[in-house]
Write an enzyme that holds these catalytic residues in place. Structure first.
Site, PDB file in Angstrom:
ATOM      1  N   ASP A 280       1.306  57.671  48.321  1.00  0.00           N
ATOM      2  CA  ASP A 280       0.457  56.732  49.045  1.00  0.00           C
ATOM      3  C   ASP A 280       1.206  55.474  49.473  1.00  0.00           C
ATOM      4  OD1 ASP A 280       0.703  55.715  46.473  1.00  0.00           O
ATOM      5  OD2 ASP A 280      -1.355  54.981  46.388  1.00  0.00           O
TER       6      ASP A 280
ATOM      7  N   ASP B  19      -2.221  62.656  43.352  1.00  0.00           N
ATOM      8  CA  ASP B  19      -3.188  61.554  43.328  1.00  0.00           C
ATOM      9  C   ASP B  19      -3.557  61.017  44.707  1.00  0.00           C
ATOM     10  OD1 ASP B  19      -0.736  60.455  43.921  1.00  0.00           O
ATOM     11  OD2 ASP B  19      -0.903  58.780  42.517  1.00  0.00           O
TER      12      ASP B  19
ATOM     13  N   SER C 126       4.334  55.335  50.374  1.00  0.00           N
ATOM     14  CA  SER C 126       5.092  55.762  51.551  1.00  0.00           C
ATOM     15  C   SER C 126       4.178  55.857  52.765  1.00  0.00           C
ATOM     16  CB  SER C 126       5.748  57.123  51.285  1.00  0.00           C
ATOM     17  OG  SER C 126       6.573  57.070  50.144  1.00  0.00           O
TER      18      SER C 126
ATOM     19  N   THR D 160       4.272  64.303  45.985  1.00  0.00           N
ATOM     20  CA  THR D 160       4.258  63.562  44.728  1.00  0.00           C
ATOM     21  C   THR D 160       3.766  64.484  43.625  1.00  0.00           C
ATOM     22  OG1 THR D 160       3.151  61.797  43.472  1.00  0.00           O
ATOM     23  CG2 THR D 160       2.005  62.622  45.404  1.00  0.00           C
TER      24      THR D 160
END
Length: 319
Positions: free
Chosen positions: A103, A129, A105, A125
């Protein structure tokens, strides 16, 4: 659109290389020149950009980490830093950018879009999430790594009749702990999305002991707190010998699973399709096994929630 670029940012995740490969080869298939940005946004600001050919991404689909490297970049958080990044993209005559990361990025990617530069995100990731997608690249590999480690820990826990507390990664999300704990039959799973009661954990351990159970495994997501501290509390409450293992960054490494390789390949190719279709300010997502484009705002406006039905199932099966 004639030239596109791809970068990886934030924490590395198994499958990022498969996504890079898909971007490059899909881009070349569609007649594009594809450039790699090395060391994330830091490399973008510095102009560390090189053209990638078909052979540049050969023999990387099975490798963990990222061949483009990754780095944190405080300068990119400033308006001046982002302007430098856009200037580098213009200098290299690049028409669109694909950002593979989490997130943080994606927030950087959205800032570039706001400056008029078309950008698409690919969720990479291990934490799983990011709202708006069922899975992120690297998550499946990470939970399989955790499962392998727990299987080994269970062997020694059985031999010495001990309780083991295993702390896993996930930042503020409990998905790694939840999925690995359910898959490995953990007696208790502690995740940040669900409050836990120490008395309940102790009671479950004692019930197991009364029926002759010789060992127990408790999984703690790092977002809950220190596994060492929780292990000490359990030891004091039960009087039983308790050991703690913090798995750490071993969870980020390793060859990606088949699931992550296929997911990354699909997502990388979809990112190229979105750029060619004139899309921007979007991330690639998988929903009900379909790869789609989703507005970045979906990822930023919603709060990630794990599958709580799995959490309830784990509690039932660990009775």
């Amino acid at each position: 659109m004639k030239r596109i670029a791809v970068l990886t940012s934030g924490g590395d995740a198994p499958g990022m290389n498969a996504a890079i490969r898909a971007v490059v080869r899909s881009g070349v298939y569609h007649g594009l020149e594809v450039y790699g940005v090395y060391r994330g946004y830091s490399g973008l600001i510095q102009g560390d950009i090189k053209k990638l050919e078909l052979g540049s991404v050969g023999d990387i689909i099975h490798r963990g980490g990222t061949v483009l490297y990754s780095a944190r970049c405080e300068e990119f958080k400033t308006e001046e830093g982002r302007q430098k990044a856009v200037e580098q993209l213009r200098k290299h005559q690049i028409d669109g950018l694909i950002v593979i990361g989490g997130d943080g990025s994606f927030r950087g990617a959205q800032k570039l879009t706001a400056l008029g530069f078309p950008t698409i995100g690919v969720p990479g990731t291990i934490d799983n999430d990011i709202p708006g997608t069922d899975f992120t690249i690297g998550f499946d590999t990470a939970i399989n790594t955790v499962i392998e480690c727990i299987d080994k820990i269970r062997d020694t826990a059985t031999s010495h009749e001990r309780t083991y507390v295993v702390e896993v990664m996930g930042r503020d999300a409990g998905d790694i702990a939840l999925w690995a704990g359910l898959a490995d039959g953990a007696e208790s799973i502690l995740i940040p999305e669900a409050p836990y009661q120490l008395d309940e954990i102790v009671e479950r351990l004692k019930r197991g002991g009364e029926r002759g159970k010789k060992h127990s495994i408790i999984i703690v997501a790092e977002g809950v707190g220190s596994g060492v501290e929780i292990g000490e509390k359990i030891k004091q409450a039960t009087g039983w010998e308790t050991r703690v293992t913090v798995l750490g960054h071993v969870q980020r490494g390793g060859s990606p699973t088949a699931f992550d390789r296929v997911l990354a390949s699909r997502m990388g190719a979809k990112a190229v399709e979105l750029l060619l279709a004139g899309e921007r300010d979007k991330m690639v997502a998988i929903r009900d096994n379909e790869v789609v484009g989703v507005d970045f705002d979906v990822a930023f406006s919603q709060k990630h929630q794990p599958n709580m039905s799995l959490y309830e199932l784990a509690k039932i099966l660990s009775i």
